[in-house]
Design an enzyme around this catalytic site. Structure first.
Site, short mmCIF file in Angstrom:
data_model
loop_
_atom_site.label_atom_id
_atom_site.label_comp_id
_atom_site.label_asym_id
_atom_site.label_seq_id
_atom_site.Cartn_x
_atom_site.Cartn_y
_atom_site.Cartn_z
N ALA B 177 0.84 -1.19 0.00
CA ALA B 177 0.00 0.00 0.00
C ALA B 177 0.87 1.23 0.00
CB ALA B 177 -0.92 0.02 1.22
N LYS B 178 0.51 2.16 -0.85
CA LYS B 178 1.08 3.51 -0.76
C LYS B 178 0.33 4.18 0.39
CE LYS B 178 1.90 7.76 -3.31
NZ LYS B 178 0.97 8.73 -2.67
N TYR B 179 1.04 4.36 1.48
CA TYR B 179 0.43 4.75 2.74
C TYR B 179 0.81 6.20 3.04
CZ TYR B 179 -0.87 4.02 7.69
OH TYR B 179 -1.45 4.09 8.93
#
Lengths: 333, 333, 333, 333
Positions: B177-179
């Protein structure tokens, strides 16, 4: 394509906003060709027979976000063919960028649409400059197409401030707007200098019409629950304006107003916006006048208590419509 | 297509987020074929040569919203061909509904993409149920495709709460995930139970890595300003973790951190999000390492003072990279 | 009054935030003298006996908004007398303007308070300039009083941005802060340049401590549910820092963290803030260690399901405390 | 104290909202007795001589937050004495809890105030239940005091929803409300069932009056810039309602409306609210009709460009007033 552009003055009366009727499997992501084209034609004919003055489509509840490109063309064709030029028909060509919007708008024009109810790309919140330039670019690219500004702040992350209205009023193609609320109506009317016909929602029409004599048209998604309610509202306001006696119009609002409340979960427009499509289609189906059908993915999930409120709203609207029918019969007898 | 899915553990180190390089006329709505394919290949090769561990693309700054369908396919092809399997490549297939997303994801898979960095349809704000079901449906439809949740609250009108993470962790395809941020990092890590590798932004990586030993990867849009900065960050954190001595990594953050400030207008992520693409591309161009090129419409307009801040950020990053180069030479001498 | 000011370094370890215990009729607007002074003394003694390092009081849950002036003086006296100089005691003197705050802070100083946990007047949202000047004015007016910035964004309509921290770090009296979250912890620590000890909440302490070695103190409203939980957290982090082995501290967080969830309705800090006092007092009463008592008007009304969540949170905390006691006995046996 | 309560019908016409005039040193936190009592009396007499129908005071711009208790009593006395029963006088007794509010409201009643313009305690955002109960408790405690709901969403963290209006309409003491906007006016009017006179701001009065015939009163903070503008607005609307010809009233709005724009920084009510007091006092001083004087701390700091806008708004109002004077002379000649 040789038709002249509409003017703000040409946009008058009761404009119905319609859903894109769907087949029973439309909530399944595997489904294709989900548009119920027969129901589309039936609804358009019914609205025109009922005296509706114009048609708006392919907005949020019209599932512009979730139809495939092919479905959009199919639906436009069915809609435009059914209307057959009897009333102006606005489709919706909002895409998430300028170039796709231009391409789709050109296709809509070629199919014979009178206009597009057009929102702003919503991946990023548009700045004022971005929003205005977007409308300028589309108008420049498709100069024969009428544009209705689709002013939904939740969908488009934009609050449509006064300077926006002042600037888009310079674009000849922008002739009308699906407008929300009356909080800024008077200053916004000042900003547009008569060049755009702002359409309030049916529930706000009485108040807006009293605030300013130039307000003589509105949009109604309730029309497809029972069109007689919508046309009655239009006619009572017109009669009030002519006679100076607003009492009958006001009394009618006392009957219409309460049907709005159950549509909005906890009274919140923001919460409504999250479930807009499911709520509006449930309301319409409950009205019993048309079959809006299931919601296309991913927006097909909605809490049951919210749906129950929406259905109640649709039933109340339909009951009001039936009461009006009965009253008309009584008056005629 | 027979490749096995990645696991969270396979996602490690420094992942570059790249823009879609554009030709000089890309801000004109009349332009077509605006992707600079040569620059695309050059950047991919350069990043891999510099030691970058993975590539993310076609997010917000990657202009997934504003590329035409043809341009998306062209860009994916160039990107995947250049990478040639040396590092995992995630494209982006976010569309405004489930069915278009499935179709584009299938095309990306056929072109050889390892994964898709995937956001949620954003016309309506998604409810929790809608967001989770969307990822389930795409994963079911394209089971061979790895998915990186693209957790941008401003773009997708969704705050990615803990129950979301707990539920998408059940989807095998969701591996990373691009968090954003570290505010909820520890509870979110608890929710995902090791099944998703959360990637913080480079500026948060030091803090996130100290908070939890499982954090061993991050995303960096600064990588294309000067990749050595990004790989140095990765390496210093790895060394610190191995040795238990975090002083060098912390000192490096003291040099890197200040480059972030001018990128965010008035320190606001919301304001940054309005101008995300223009700011990031200006920053990248100012870095001097690549040519990101003009912004596609309608997002090409941005106040000059904001752009100046972004350019300053890119220059500061590039200067840090050059200083690191000089220090490496000094150390080697 | 001749005591020297504290320094940031003097603020260490576990600081308990306490409620203002109330008599049974305290929710009635007719009631006066609602402070349970005996319980106040008992709680202070209990906390100090349990090893708590400092006391904060008269914040939001301490009902600074809803105590009468006389009650505030009574409570301060009881609190300060009970502590008897064994640990630093911060009262709260937040009023809705500068002059009333100065007057109350002077009274608190005269009563022997070490400091004031001080929020910003909240009728109007303060601008950055207004907030900074407010702290400067109070510090100038009462130079012998230590100040803890009370950084609650919901209560004070202020997001306590980085420039705020940089500027209040110039005020010698500002030695500590009740801080919220870890999202901006590293840049805020950079801004304060070691001059203010930022106290994260107990639930964030592990993460914050790992992010930066300078974080060696925190606040805990859970302390009055069972102080052993709070001191255990403090000690495990200190041991981890000394040894470099964080596994025991992390394992403890796995036990402590879940007690937070039921305290926050729908996981929302904003919603929690609306019912802050009722929720915290219900949690404390459910802990069984003290009698927080009823809430003073107008904040005494709260939905029962929210209260049930808060009580669950308090019971979970207390159970953890009892488990720790049992483990200590086991270890000692 | 034996006066009967007002009814909604008793609240009619143009109600001026006045500031608390201050002496030159009032921005200094060391200052005491900062109320300019002579100017207070002069303003009250001037407004009544000009034909104003009622007076509201001690709201946000009236610095209820920042006056000391002694100053509040001094100001009330001066105000009530000057009015001498000629028009109803509402003071403001908003405190940050129920008990202090009750105490101050009792003092105001004893001094002869007709009513209190009363907001809700704002440390915590009030829930619906808390807000309603607060008004019930104050009404029960001081049954002879008329109450004007002070419906400011920014100050009081409360959006004053329809169920609030429905419930407070049950409280006999609640006879009027300082109301904001017209977005919800018609449904809110339905909710109050004629029991509360809602006062829109002068800028919204024309629109509100057209929307509903029951709207026959409004509030005006511009009145102290030049009262003739305010009374002219009142009279033109009354004449329009009597004659059915709204053209003169509408034309007047075309002159009055533009004076509002420069008062609101970037057109934002939220931004205005941050600097409310400084902006309103600057506007009033620029009007030249009264001396509002400096702002009490901590709200005395405001960006100069915002102040310049406010001053322009005041000058425009005053010029309109002078033009009206000249027109009256011309008509009389």
């Amino acid at each position: 394509m040789a038709k002249p552009l509409l003017s703000a003055a040409d946009v008058k009366g009761a404009w119905a906003i319609i859903p894109t009727p769907s087949k029973d499997n439309a909530s399944d992501w595997r489904a294709t060709k989900t548009v119920d084209l027969d129901e589309t034609a039936r609804v358009v004919n019914g609205l025109i027979d009922a005296g509706i003055d114009g048609i708006l489509s392919m907005g949020t509840l019209g599932e512009a976000a979730t139809m495939t490109h092919d479905e959009k063309l199919d639906f436009m064709r069915a809609l435009i063919d059914a209307a057959a030029g009897r009333v102006p028909v606005f489709v919706g060509t909002t895409c998430i960028n300028t170039r796709d919007t231009v391409a789709l708008t050109r296709e809509a024009l070629a199919l014979g649409a009178d206009g597009t109810m057009l929102g702003v790309p919503m991946w990023c919140a548009p700045s004022l400059d971005v929003a205005v330039q977007f409308y300028k670019d589309v108008a420049e690219a498709v100069p024969e197409m009428n544009i209705a500004i689709y002013a939904n702040p939740e969908a488009f992350k934009f609050d449509f401030p006064r300077p926006f209205w002042a600037q888009v009023a310079e674009i000849p193609q922008v002739v009308t707007a699906k407008y929300i609320g009356v909080a800024n109506l008077l200053p916004d009317l000042a900003a547009i200098r008569g060049r755009i016909k702002l359409l309030p929602i049916d529930f706000d029409y009485y108040g807006a019409a009293r605030m300013d004599d130039s307000v003589d048209a509105f949009w109604s998604s309730g029309a497809v629950c029972h069109p007689l309610v919508t046309t009655t509202l239009r006619d009572l306001v017109a009669q009030a304006r002519a006679s100076g006696d607003w009492s009958a119009a006001k009394a009618f609002m006392g009957r219409l107003g309460p049907t709005a409340a159950p549509l909005f979960p906890n009274g919140s427009f923001k919460e409504f916006s999250t479930y807009n499509i499911a709520l509006e289609k449930a309301r319409m189906d409950a009205g019993g006048w048309m079959k809006a059908g299931p919601v296309r993915p991913p927006y097909h999930l909605c809490p049951e208590p919210y749906l129950a409120g929406a259905r109640k709203s649709g039933q109340m609207w339909a009951e009001l419509g039936k009461a009006l029918e009965a009253e008309a019969l009584g008056a005629a007898a």
